[in-house]
Design a protein around this motif. Structure first.
Motif, PDB file in Angstrom:
ATOM      1  N   GLN A 145      12.476 -33.820  55.920  1.00 29.40           N
ATOM      2  CA  GLN A 145      14.259 -33.925  56.092  1.00 29.40           C
ATOM      3  C   GLN A 145      15.717 -34.322  54.507  1.00 29.40           C
ATOM      4  O   GLN A 145      14.492 -34.505  53.689  1.00 29.40           O
ATOM      5  N   GLU A 146      16.009 -33.775  54.748  1.00 29.17           N
ATOM      6  CA  GLU A 146      16.976 -33.968  53.754  1.00 29.17           C
ATOM      7  C   GLU A 146      18.559 -35.175  54.402  1.00 29.17           C
ATOM      8  O   GLU A 146      18.950 -34.989  55.441  1.00 29.17           O
ATOM      9  N   TYR A 147      18.736 -35.315  53.426  1.00 34.13           N
ATOM     10  CA  TYR A 147      20.013 -36.123  53.294  1.00 34.13           C
ATOM     11  C   TYR A 147      20.503 -36.417  51.719  1.00 34.13           C
ATOM     12  O   TYR A 147      20.382 -36.019  51.199  1.00 34.13           O
ATOM     13  N   ALA A 148      22.417 -36.221  52.707  1.00 32.57           N
ATOM     14  CA  ALA A 148      23.405 -36.625  51.579  1.00 32.57           C
ATOM     15  C   ALA A 148      24.390 -36.951  51.758  1.00 32.57           C
ATOM     16  O   ALA A 148      24.415 -38.137  53.009  1.00 32.57           O
ATOM     17  N   SER A 149      24.844 -37.161  50.782  1.00 34.77           N
ATOM     18  CA  SER A 149      26.114 -38.529  51.023  1.00 34.77           C
ATOM     19  C   SER A 149      27.292 -37.101  50.684  1.00 34.77           C
ATOM     20  O   SER A 149      27.352 -36.792  49.374  1.00 34.77           O
ATOM     21  N   ALA A 150      29.205 -38.330  51.194  1.00 36.11           N
ATOM     22  CA  ALA A 150      29.977 -37.625  50.434  1.00 36.11           C
ATOM     23  C   ALA A 150      30.609 -38.242  49.485  1.00 36.11           C
ATOM     24  O   ALA A 150      29.403 -38.631  48.940  1.00 36.11           O
ATOM     25  N   ILE A 151      31.336 -37.546  48.714  1.00 38.77           N
ATOM     26  CA  ILE A 151      32.385 -37.982  47.485  1.00 38.77           C
ATOM     27  C   ILE A 151      32.520 -39.538  48.127  1.00 38.77           C
ATOM     28  O   ILE A 151      32.730 -39.940  49.410  1.00 38.77           O
ATOM     29  N   GLY A 152      32.518 -40.194  47.487  1.00 37.87           N
ATOM     30  CA  GLY A 152      32.232 -41.528  47.244  1.00 37.87           C
ATOM     31  C   GLY A 152      32.010 -42.304  48.538  1.00 37.87           C
ATOM     32  O   GLY A 152      32.179 -43.974  48.849  1.00 37.87           O
ATOM     33  N   GLU A 153      31.088 -41.842  48.888  1.00 38.32           N
ATOM     34  CA  GLU A 153      30.145 -42.103  50.086  1.00 38.32           C
ATOM     35  C   GLU A 153      28.674 -43.060  49.228  1.00 38.32           C
ATOM     36  O   GLU A 153      28.005 -42.014  49.129  1.00 38.32           O
ATOM     37  N   SER A 171      26.049 -37.206  45.841  1.00 41.79           N
ATOM     38  CA  SER A 171      24.049 -36.446  46.316  1.00 41.79           C
ATOM     39  C   SER A 171      23.570 -35.588  47.461  1.00 41.79           C
ATOM     40  O   SER A 171      23.568 -35.815  48.135  1.00 41.79           O
ATOM     41  N   GLN A 172      22.580 -35.402  46.691  1.00 44.74           N
ATOM     42  CA  GLN A 172      21.156 -34.720  48.449  1.00 44.74           C
ATOM     43  C   GLN A 172      20.132 -34.450  47.620  1.00 44.74           C
ATOM     44  O   GLN A 172      19.486 -34.324  46.578  1.00 44.74           O
ATOM     45  N   MET A 173      19.240 -34.834  48.659  1.00 41.76           N
ATOM     46  CA  MET A 173      18.012 -35.493  48.147  1.00 41.76           C
ATOM     47  C   MET A 173      16.975 -34.949  49.291  1.00 41.76           C
ATOM     48  O   MET A 173      17.644 -35.111  50.199  1.00 41.76           O
ATOM     49  N   GLN A 185      12.763 -33.760  46.629  1.00 40.79           N
ATOM     50  CA  GLN A 185      13.570 -33.250  45.794  1.00 40.79           C
ATOM     51  C   GLN A 185      14.855 -33.651  45.520  1.00 40.79           C
ATOM     52  O   GLN A 185      15.720 -33.563  46.383  1.00 40.79           O
ATOM     53  N   LEU A 186      15.665 -34.070  44.514  1.00 38.00           N
ATOM     54  CA  LEU A 186      16.655 -34.249  44.119  1.00 38.00           C
ATOM     55  C   LEU A 186      17.542 -33.316  43.866  1.00 38.00           C
ATOM     56  O   LEU A 186      17.059 -32.998  42.556  1.00 38.00           O
ATOM     57  N   ARG A 187      17.949 -32.522  44.276  1.00 40.32           N
ATOM     58  CA  ARG A 187      19.000 -31.565  44.064  1.00 40.32           C
ATOM     59  C   ARG A 187      20.101 -32.102  43.717  1.00 40.32           C
ATOM     60  O   ARG A 187      20.477 -30.692  42.904  1.00 40.32           O
ATOM     61  N   ARG A 188      20.939 -32.595  43.749  1.00 42.70           N
ATOM     62  CA  ARG A 188      21.805 -32.997  43.039  1.00 42.70           C
ATOM     63  C   ARG A 188      22.365 -34.306  43.014  1.00 42.70           C
ATOM     64  O   ARG A 188      21.919 -35.340  44.402  1.00 42.70           O
ATOM     65  N   VAL A 221      17.065 -41.694  39.209  1.00 37.50           N
ATOM     66  CA  VAL A 221      17.294 -40.504  38.469  1.00 37.50           C
ATOM     67  C   VAL A 221      18.519 -40.315  38.693  1.00 37.50           C
ATOM     68  O   VAL A 221      19.353 -39.746  39.882  1.00 37.50           O
ATOM     69  N   ASN A 222      18.933 -39.467  37.616  1.00 39.77           N
ATOM     70  CA  ASN A 222      20.726 -39.351  37.452  1.00 39.77           C
ATOM     71  C   ASN A 222      20.826 -37.715  37.378  1.00 39.77           C
ATOM     72  O   ASN A 222      20.442 -37.589  35.749  1.00 39.77           O
ATOM     73  N   ARG A 223      20.960 -36.679  38.178  1.00 34.30           N
ATOM     74  CA  ARG A 223      20.952 -35.494  37.267  1.00 34.30           C
ATOM     75  C   ARG A 223      22.574 -34.970  37.136  1.00 34.30           C
ATOM     76  O   ARG A 223      23.599 -35.375  37.965  1.00 34.30           O
ATOM     77  N   LEU A 224      22.464 -34.953  35.558  1.00 35.14           N
ATOM     78  CA  LEU A 224      23.080 -34.272  35.213  1.00 35.14           C
ATOM     79  C   LEU A 224      23.712 -32.876  34.668  1.00 35.14           C
ATOM     80  O   LEU A 224      22.735 -32.705  34.537  1.00 35.14           O
ATOM     81  N   PRO A 225      25.152 -32.311  33.642  1.00 35.14           N
ATOM     82  CA  PRO A 225      25.109 -31.230  33.640  1.00 35.14           C
ATOM     83  C   PRO A 225      24.189 -31.323  32.162  1.00 35.14           C
ATOM     84  O   PRO A 225      23.932 -30.143  31.790  1.00 35.14           O
ATOM     85  N   SER A 226      24.404 -32.281  31.302  1.00 35.73           N
ATOM     86  CA  SER A 226      23.615 -31.958  29.965  1.00 35.73           C
ATOM     87  C   SER A 226      22.073 -32.441  30.351  1.00 35.73           C
ATOM     88  O   SER A 226      21.259 -32.238  29.629  1.00 35.73           O
TER      89      SER A 226
END
Length: 382
Positions: A145-153, A171-173, A185-188, A221-226
Motif C-alpha cells: 500500500q502506498e501513501y503520500a502527502s502533499a506540500i503542507g499536508e 512525504s511518501q512511503m 519503504q520511506l521513499r521521501r 525517520v527523516n530523509r534529507l539531502p545530506s
C-alpha cells in the motif's frame, strides 16, 4: 566465408555468465590487470552493466533468504533439465577453459581464477528461478500500500497491525506487511512511527540503504539531502546499513566523516542501538552515524510546527521549508547548498528565514512569482 550471427538471447546469456564470473573475481581482490580488464568489459556494452547489476541483486537475495542452503543442487539441476520450460544456456565453456576471443581481448575473467564452485551455485540459482521452483518465495512480494502527502499536508495513517504513522508534508512511503515482517519503504520526506508490539513480526523502516528496526516504540525517520536522521522518543531501535559490496566501494566518497553537531562518529559495520532521548544522523552514502541527544520540541501556539536547525546544511534547511510551503526555495549553487546555519523558525514562515539569509550570510535572495532563488551575492543581480 561463413558468417555466424549471435542472437540477442545468446548475447544476453553470455553477458550473464561473464557478469557472474566478474562478480567473484572483483570480490576476491583483483590485480591491477584484472581491474583494467573489468573496466574495459563494463564499458564495452550497456548489456554488460545491466547483467552485472542483476547478478549482484540475485546473489544478495539468495544469500539473504538462505533458500539454496537446504537444496540438493544436483537434484535441482536434474529436475530442471527434464523440464519443458527450461532451456540450456548456449555456448557454455568447459570448466577452466577460455576462448581464443577471451585470450585476445584480455577483458574477461582469467581462466585460472574462475570460481567454479561459485559459478555452479549461481547457475543453479538461475535454473531454479527460470524453472519456477523458488519463484514464489523469492520473486512474489506480498501486497503493498502506498501513501503520500502533499506540500503542507500532514497525514495520520492507521496501519493494519495497529501501528500509527504521522506522515509529514511532501512525504511518501510504501507499506508491505507479510506473515514474517512489517516493512516500510520511506521513499521521501519524514514520518513518525508509533509501533504496535508484535514480537513475531519485526517492524522495519527502510530509508535508502539504511534500515531502522523497532518493536513497540515511537521514533521518527527523516530523509534529507545530506542523509537520514533517526530520532527516538520512546523505546529502542536498531539502525543498520546495507551490507557494502565491492561494487558500491567503487563509488564510495573518500574522506573522514565529521559530525555536523560535534558528536562522535560511529561505524555501522554492525547494527547500532538508539534509546529514547537519542537521535542519529547517517550521512548520505556512508556506513556510519553521528549520535546526538534528542532536542525537546519547542511548544508553539495553535499547534504551529517549528523547524529547529543546528549547524545544518542549507540543502537540508531548504528541503524542510519546501515541504511546508507552496512557494519553493531554489538554490542553484552547490557550494551555497553546503553552507551551514543554525536557528529556529516557524515552518510556514519562509520569509523570516529568507530575511535571516539576507542579513547574516553572503547569499542573495531573489523573490519571484511562485518561488524564491538563493545564490551567492557575488553572482550579481540579474
Amino acid at each position: 566465408m561463413n558468417i555466424y550471427r549471435t542472437s540477442p538471447k545468446q548475447s544476453r546469456e553470455r553477458a550473464a555468465r561473464e557478469a557472474a564470473e566478474w562478480l567473484q573475481v572483483m570480490r576476491d581482490g583483483p590485480s591491477a590487470a584484472e581491474r583494467a580488464a573489468f573496466a574495459t568489459w563494463v564499458a564495452a556494452s550497456q548489456l554488460h552493466l545491466n547483467e552485472l547489476l542483476m547478478a549482484q541483486v540475485v546473489e544478495r537475495e539468495l544469500a539473504v533468504s538462505g533458500a539454496l542452503q537446504a537444496l540438493d543442487l544436483d537434484e535441482v539441476l536434474a529436475r530442471a533439465a527434464s523440464s519443458d520450460n527450461v532451456v540450456a544456456l548456449h555456448d557454455v565453456p568447459a570448466p577452466g577453459a577460455a576462448s581464443a576471443e577471451e585470450a585476445r581481448a584480455g577483458a574477461r575473467a582469467p581462466a585460472a581464477r574462475r570460481p567454479r564452485r561459485r559459478l555452479r551455485w549461481l547457475a543453479a540459482a538461475a535454473v531454479v528461478v527460470c524453472a519456477g521452483l523458488l519463484g514464489r518465495q523469492l520473486l512474489l512480494a506480498p501486497p503493498t500500500q502506498e501513501y503520500a502527502s502533499a506540500i503542507g499536508e500532514e497525514r495520520r495513517i492507521a496501519l493494519d497491525d495497529g501501528s500509527v504513522v504521522l506522515l509529514a508534508p511532501a512525504s511518501q512511503m510504501v507499506v508491505e506487511f507479510s506473515a514474517g515482517a512489517r516493512d516500510i519503504q520511506l521513499r521521501r520526506g519524514e514520518a513518525t512511527f508509533d509501533v504496535a508490539h508484535d514480537t513475531a513480526r519485526p517492524f522495519r523502516v527502510h530509508a535508502g540503504s539504511n534500515t531502522v528496526q523497532a518493536v513497540g516504540t515511537r521514533f521518527t525517520v527523516n530523509r534529507l539531502p545530506s542523509g537520514t536522521l533517526v530520532a527516538v522518543s520512546e523505546g529502542r531501535v536498531k539502525v543498520m546499513a546495507a551490507r557494502e559490496g565491492w561494487l558500491e566501494r567503487l563509488w564510495e566518497p573518500e574522506g573522514e566523516v565529521v559530525g555536523a553537531a560535534g558528536g562522535p562518529v560511529e561505524s555501522l559495520g554492525k547494527p547500532a542501538a538508539l534509546s529514547a532521548g537519542e537521535q542519529a544522523r547517517i550521512p548520505q552514502g556512508r556506513q556510519s552515524l553521528v549520535r546526538m541527544p534528542l532536542e525537546k520540541p519547542v511548544e508553539t501556539p495553535q499547534g504551529a510546527r517549528r523547524l529547529s536547525f543546528r549547524n545544518d546544511t542549507l540543502a537540508d534547511i531548504v528541503a524542510e521549508f519546501n515541504r511546508y510551503n507552496q512557494r519553493q526555495i531554489v538554490v542553484g549553487d552547490e557550494r551555497a547548498l553546503q553552507q551551514r546555519y543554525s536557528g529556529v523558525f516557524n515552518a510556514d514562515d519562509t520569509e523570516s528565514f529568507l530575511q535571516f539569509l539576507e542579513c547574516c550570510s553572503a547569499l542573495r535572495v531573489v523573490r519571484e512569482d511562485g518561488r524564491v532563488r538563493v545564490a551567492p551575492a557575488s553572482y550579481g543581480r540579474q
